[in-house]
Write a protein that holds these residues in place. Structure first.
Motif, PDB file in Angstrom:
ATOM      1  N   ILE A  50     -12.906  23.492  26.528  1.00 34.84           N
ATOM      2  CA  ILE A  50     -11.772  23.317  25.604  1.00 34.84           C
ATOM      3  C   ILE A  50     -10.523  23.968  26.205  1.00 34.84           C
ATOM      4  O   ILE A  50      -9.442  23.362  26.222  1.00 34.84           O
ATOM      5  N   GLU A  64      -8.100  16.450  15.813  1.00 34.61           N
ATOM      6  CA  GLU A  64      -8.999  15.423  16.332  1.00 34.61           C
ATOM      7  C   GLU A  64      -8.891  15.267  17.846  1.00 34.61           C
ATOM      8  O   GLU A  64      -9.779  14.677  18.475  1.00 34.61           O
ATOM      9  N   LEU A  66      -9.479  17.359  19.907  1.00 32.46           N
ATOM     10  CA  LEU A  66     -10.642  18.052  20.488  1.00 32.46           C
ATOM     11  C   LEU A  66     -11.753  17.066  20.846  1.00 32.46           C
ATOM     12  O   LEU A  66     -12.589  17.349  21.696  1.00 32.46           O
ATOM     13  N   LEU A  67     -11.750  15.905  20.209  1.00 31.61           N
ATOM     14  CA  LEU A  67     -12.765  14.882  20.503  1.00 31.61           C
ATOM     15  C   LEU A  67     -12.638  14.357  21.941  1.00 31.61           C
ATOM     16  O   LEU A  67     -13.573  13.760  22.465  1.00 31.61           O
ATOM     17  N   ILE A  72     -17.729  17.209  23.039  1.00 28.21           N
ATOM     18  CA  ILE A  72     -17.410  17.229  21.606  1.00 28.21           C
ATOM     19  C   ILE A  72     -17.327  15.793  21.109  1.00 28.21           C
ATOM     20  O   ILE A  72     -16.439  15.044  21.506  1.00 28.21           O
ATOM     21  N   LYS A  76     -20.462  16.966  16.447  1.00 30.60           N
ATOM     22  CA  LYS A  76     -20.124  18.352  16.830  1.00 30.60           C
ATOM     23  C   LYS A  76     -18.812  18.762  16.161  1.00 30.60           C
ATOM     24  O   LYS A  76     -18.701  19.847  15.600  1.00 30.60           O
ATOM     25  N   PHE A  77     -17.813  17.879  16.186  1.00 27.74           N
ATOM     26  CA  PHE A  77     -16.515  18.167  15.580  1.00 27.74           C
ATOM     27  C   PHE A  77     -16.674  18.454  14.088  1.00 27.74           C
ATOM     28  O   PHE A  77     -16.054  19.371  13.556  1.00 27.74           O
ATOM     29  N   LYS A  81     -14.837  21.541  12.057  1.00 33.05           N
ATOM     30  CA  LYS A  81     -13.463  21.098  11.763  1.00 33.05           C
ATOM     31  C   LYS A  81     -12.806  21.835  10.605  1.00 33.05           C
ATOM     32  O   LYS A  81     -11.581  21.981  10.576  1.00 33.05           O
TER      33      LYS A  81
END
Length: 86
Positions: A50, A64, A66-67, A72, A76-77, A81
């Motif tokens: 990350i 989002e 992070l997807l 991820i 997982k998100f 979240k």
């Protein structure tokens, strides 16, 4: 006195782990690896990914985003979240 000393030492071990728990939502654009690791489903490897993604691509514009980080996905998100913010 000896048992008291070893009990005290055990207490300080617990105290060292305490900072890993983050009280409020984790700010994903400022978080350290340890802060990311406090989230459900994120360990040291994913925390490093990350941060590497953030360093390479700049700040996250949405949660989002992070997807886009390898490892991820939607499931997982969904685990963390509710515990993150920009």
């Amino acid at each position: 006195n000896s048992p008291s000393s070893s009990y005290s030492s055990g207490g300080s071990t617990r105290a060292k782990r305490a900072p890993v728990r983050v009280a409020g939502p984790v700010a994903i654009n400022r978080a350290t690896a340890k802060e990311f690791e406090s989230l459900d489903g994120i360990g040291p490897v994913l925390a490093t990914r990350i941060i590497a993604y953030r360093n390479a691509n700049g700040p996250f514009v949405t949660l989002e985003a992070l997807l886009e980080v390898s490892g991820i996905g939607p499931a997982k998100f969904a685990q963390f979240k509710e515990k993150i913010r920009l």
